[in-house]
Design a protein around this motif. Sequence first.
Motif, PDB file in Angstrom:
ATOM      1  N   GLN A 131       0.824  -1.202   0.000  1.00 23.03           N
ATOM      2  CA  GLN A 131       0.000   0.000   0.000  1.00 23.03           C
ATOM      3  C   GLN A 131       0.862   1.258   0.000  1.00 23.03           C
ATOM      4  O   GLN A 131       0.542   2.248  -0.670  1.00 23.03           O
ATOM      5  N   LYS A 132       1.945   1.235   0.763  1.00 26.39           N
ATOM      6  CA  LYS A 132       2.836   2.398   0.802  1.00 26.39           C
ATOM      7  C   LYS A 132       3.457   2.668  -0.565  1.00 26.39           C
ATOM      8  O   LYS A 132       3.548   3.826  -1.013  1.00 26.39           O
ATOM      9  N   LYS A 133       3.849   1.599  -1.247  1.00 32.64           N
ATOM     10  CA  LYS A 133       4.435   1.737  -2.583  1.00 32.64           C
ATOM     11  C   LYS A 133       3.423   2.273  -3.581  1.00 32.64           C
ATOM     12  O   LYS A 133       3.782   3.002  -4.518  1.00 32.64           O
ATOM     13  N   ALA A 134       2.135   1.953  -3.368  1.00 35.82           N
ATOM     14  CA  ALA A 134       1.081   2.415  -4.275  1.00 35.82           C
ATOM     15  C   ALA A 134       0.634   3.840  -3.974  1.00 35.82           C
ATOM     16  O   ALA A 134      -0.245   4.371  -4.667  1.00 35.82           O
ATOM     17  N   GLY A 135       1.198   4.476  -2.941  1.00 39.56           N
ATOM     18  CA  GLY A 135       0.878   5.866  -2.642  1.00 39.56           C
ATOM     19  C   GLY A 135      -0.159   6.076  -1.567  1.00 39.56           C
ATOM     20  O   GLY A 135      -0.640   7.200  -1.372  1.00 39.56           O
ATOM     21  N   TYR A 136      -0.518   5.031  -0.830  1.00 38.44           N
ATOM     22  CA  TYR A 136      -1.490   5.158   0.252  1.00 38.44           C
ATOM     23  C   TYR A 136      -0.824   5.764   1.486  1.00 38.44           C
ATOM     24  O   TYR A 136       0.334   5.460   1.794  1.00 38.44           O
ATOM     25  N   ASP A 137      -1.579   6.599   2.192  1.00 36.83           N
ATOM     26  CA  ASP A 137      -1.106   7.134   3.464  1.00 36.83           C
ATOM     27  C   ASP A 137      -0.987   5.978   4.458  1.00 36.83           C
ATOM     28  O   ASP A 137      -1.966   5.260   4.697  1.00 36.83           O
ATOM     29  N   PRO A 138       0.197   5.749   5.049  1.00 35.98           N
ATOM     30  CA  PRO A 138       0.358   4.615   5.978  1.00 35.98           C
ATOM     31  C   PRO A 138      -0.622   4.644   7.146  1.00 35.98           C
ATOM     32  O   PRO A 138      -1.074   3.593   7.604  1.00 35.98           O
ATOM     33  N   ALA A 139      -0.972   5.838   7.634  1.00 36.73           N
ATOM     34  CA  ALA A 139      -1.918   5.936   8.750  1.00 36.73           C
ATOM     35  C   ALA A 139      -3.311   5.470   8.311  1.00 36.73           C
ATOM     36  O   ALA A 139      -4.014   4.784   9.063  1.00 36.73           O
ATOM     37  N   TYR A 140      -3.705   5.828   7.092  1.00 34.32           N
ATOM     38  CA  TYR A 140      -4.986   5.387   6.539  1.00 34.32           C
ATOM     39  C   TYR A 140      -5.010   3.864   6.390  1.00 34.32           C
ATOM     40  O   TYR A 140      -5.976   3.192   6.775  1.00 34.32           O
ATOM     41  N   SER A 141      -3.940   3.308   5.836  1.00 31.09           N
ATOM     42  CA  SER A 141      -3.861   1.854   5.647  1.00 31.09           C
ATOM     43  C   SER A 141      -3.907   1.124   6.984  1.00 31.09           C
ATOM     44  O   SER A 141      -4.585   0.090   7.119  1.00 31.09           O
ATOM     45  N   THR A 142      -3.191   1.660   7.959  1.00 28.70           N
ATOM     46  CA  THR A 142      -3.172   1.035   9.289  1.00 28.70           C
ATOM     47  C   THR A 142      -4.546   1.113   9.944  1.00 28.70           C
ATOM     48  O   THR A 142      -4.986   0.159  10.598  1.00 28.70           O
ATOM     49  N   ALA A 143      -5.226   2.231   9.772  1.00 29.54           N
ATOM     50  CA  ALA A 143      -6.566   2.394  10.346  1.00 29.54           C
ATOM     51  C   ALA A 143      -7.529   1.357   9.772  1.00 29.54           C
ATOM     52  O   ALA A 143      -8.356   0.776  10.495  1.00 29.54           O
ATOM     53  N   ILE A 144      -7.425   1.102   8.477  1.00 25.43           N
ATOM     54  CA  ILE A 144      -8.275   0.078   7.849  1.00 25.43           C
ATOM     55  C   ILE A 144      -7.952  -1.294   8.422  1.00 25.43           C
ATOM     56  O   ILE A 144      -8.853  -2.075   8.766  1.00 25.43           O
ATOM     57  N   ASN A 145      -6.662  -1.596   8.538  1.00 24.17           N
ATOM     58  CA  ASN A 145      -6.254  -2.907   9.040  1.00 24.17           C
ATOM     59  C   ASN A 145      -6.729  -3.133  10.475  1.00 24.17           C
ATOM     60  O   ASN A 145      -7.278  -4.186  10.809  1.00 24.17           O
ATOM     61  N   VAL A 146      -6.548  -2.117  11.324  1.00 24.17           N
ATOM     62  CA  VAL A 146      -6.916  -2.239  12.739  1.00 24.17           C
ATOM     63  C   VAL A 146      -8.429  -2.376  12.902  1.00 24.17           C
ATOM     64  O   VAL A 146      -8.908  -3.189  13.704  1.00 24.17           O
ATOM     65  N   SER A 147      -9.207  -1.601  12.154  1.00 22.74           N
ATOM     66  CA  SER A 147     -10.655  -1.609  12.329  1.00 22.74           C
ATOM     67  C   SER A 147     -11.341  -2.793  11.661  1.00 22.74           C
ATOM     68  O   SER A 147     -12.494  -3.093  11.971  1.00 22.74           O
ATOM     69  N   SER A 148     -10.646  -3.487  10.756  1.00 18.97           N
ATOM     70  CA  SER A 148     -11.276  -4.626  10.072  1.00 18.97           C
ATOM     71  C   SER A 148     -10.812  -5.982  10.590  1.00 18.97           C
ATOM     72  O   SER A 148     -11.507  -6.991  10.388  1.00 18.97           O
ATOM     73  N   CYS A 149      -9.669  -6.036  11.276  1.00 20.02           N
ATOM     74  CA  CYS A 149      -9.173  -7.333  11.742  1.00 20.02           C
ATOM     75  C   CYS A 149     -10.085  -7.951  12.799  1.00 20.02           C
ATOM     76  O   CYS A 149     -10.044  -9.159  13.036  1.00 20.02           O
ATOM     77  N   ILE A 150     -10.937  -7.127  13.434  1.00 18.56           N
ATOM     78  CA  ILE A 150     -11.812  -7.632  14.492  1.00 18.56           C
ATOM     79  C   ILE A 150     -13.039  -8.351  13.949  1.00 18.56           C
ATOM     80  O   ILE A 150     -13.729  -9.053  14.685  1.00 18.56           O
ATOM     81  N   SER A 151     -13.327  -8.202  12.652  1.00 20.88           N
ATOM     82  CA  SER A 151     -14.544  -8.806  12.094  1.00 20.88           C
ATOM     83  C   SER A 151     -14.513 -10.325  12.175  1.00 20.88           C
ATOM     84  O   SER A 151     -15.556 -10.976  12.293  1.00 20.88           O
ATOM     85  N   GLY A 152     -13.299 -10.909  12.129  1.00 20.75           N
ATOM     86  CA  GLY A 152     -13.189 -12.362  12.199  1.00 20.75           C
ATOM     87  C   GLY A 152     -13.592 -12.953  13.531  1.00 20.75           C
ATOM     88  O   GLY A 152     -13.816 -14.165  13.638  1.00 20.75           O
ATOM     89  N   LEU A 153     -13.708 -12.106  14.576  1.00 22.48           N
ATOM     90  CA  LEU A 153     -14.122 -12.608  15.887  1.00 22.48           C
ATOM     91  C   LEU A 153     -15.616 -12.880  15.947  1.00 22.48           C
ATOM     92  O   LEU A 153     -16.086 -13.586  16.841  1.00 22.48           O
TER      93      LEU A 153
END
Length: 433
Positions: A131-153
């Motif tokens: 994502q960083k290489k594609a130009g995404y803001d790392p904070a935005y990418s991390t926010a998506i990862n953190v808020s979506s990883c809980i769905s598997g619970l």
Amino acid sequence: MDANVAIALFGSFLLLVFLGIPVSFSIGIATVISIAMMMPTDIAIGVVAQRLAAGLDSFSLLAIPFFILAGTLMSNGGIAMRLINLALVLGGRLPGSLGHVNVLSNMLFGSISGSAVASAAAVGGTLAPIQKKAGYDPAYSTAINVSSCISGLLIPPSNVLIVYSLSAGGVSVAALFVAGYIPGILMGLAVMVTAGIIAKRRNYPVETKPTRAHVLKAVLDAIPSLMMIVIVIGGILGGIFTATEASAIAVVYTFILSVLVYRQVSIRQLPSLILESVVTSSIVLLLVGFSTGMSWAMTNAGIPFAISNFLLGISENPIIILLMITLTLLIVGVFMDMTPAVLIFTPILLPVATDLGIDPVHFGIMMVFNLCIGLCTPPVGSALFVGCSVSGVKIQHLIKPLMPFYLALIAMLLAVTFLPSLSLLLPRILGLA
């Protein structure tokens, strides 16, 4: 209610946690202190020991160490990249496609591994540099990862739902598993919609259209991993085996897949992976045992009944009571991990819910959804810390990007709370509720 016992129980527990004592031991010591106020100290210690043993003497609890071992094998067995490739096929043409790939990968991997932390580490660690290489803001990418990883619970198999089943007095694990599908998927969709809106405004890129050969390869590579869900849930619903037996089958299946098929885990690695699973299982089961003693102490002190009468005395309107319970659980989730929170607050809040006519299955899904959000919040949000660790983004830089996702998750939580059919539709169709 014995107010002195209640003050001693919760006061000593909070003090011990504040002093850095592990939560399980804090629960055990606080329970001994409170019971010692009702009977001699030596008898109080014996009661806690008996309740601990009785709390762990459950066939259903065997599912937890087996599912943890299966998740550990999956986490180290080359599953993440195959599921990410499948997610690229499914969400690669949406605005800010890599963000959607992150969400879909977390939903798939989280449901298989049963761990938000493992999902955040595996998926986030793989996608963050892309994502960083594609130009995404790392904070935005991390926010998506953190808020979506809980769905598997919420998407089964889920250890937390098994713990809730035990705390709630034997609510059907099969019904809870099936009930978690729609809320879990809605949780992921809420994050995807929010990510899509932000990506559209920032003009993030869309992935190139994959070829048919690439699509076919991604699907075929992912099918063996996804089959575990089909085997486990299909076997439970079909009456072929119980949830506990399904957990053992999951271990055998993941062993075959990770060691013999994908060959990402060697025989030499198995002892360390088994030890890792044993340590994790020990932590969870010790919490279960001590929390059983705390529940006994609370019941004998009349705490659940007092809290129930207090809440119902404020209002008899189910909407007001549910809002109060939701707010309470959101606050609890900020300061306490999921497993002890479920073990401690289920005996307190479930009687209030049942007095209002709320189905225990629906309440369990609502409770777990609430506490999942706590995994994304400081100061004890494990998913937040792991997500920041794998991406290199500091927590203080992540709070603002996380706010839109928090709002989306809370909006979906309210929908799940006040629309019981979202949780109960599938169990009722299948005759489980």
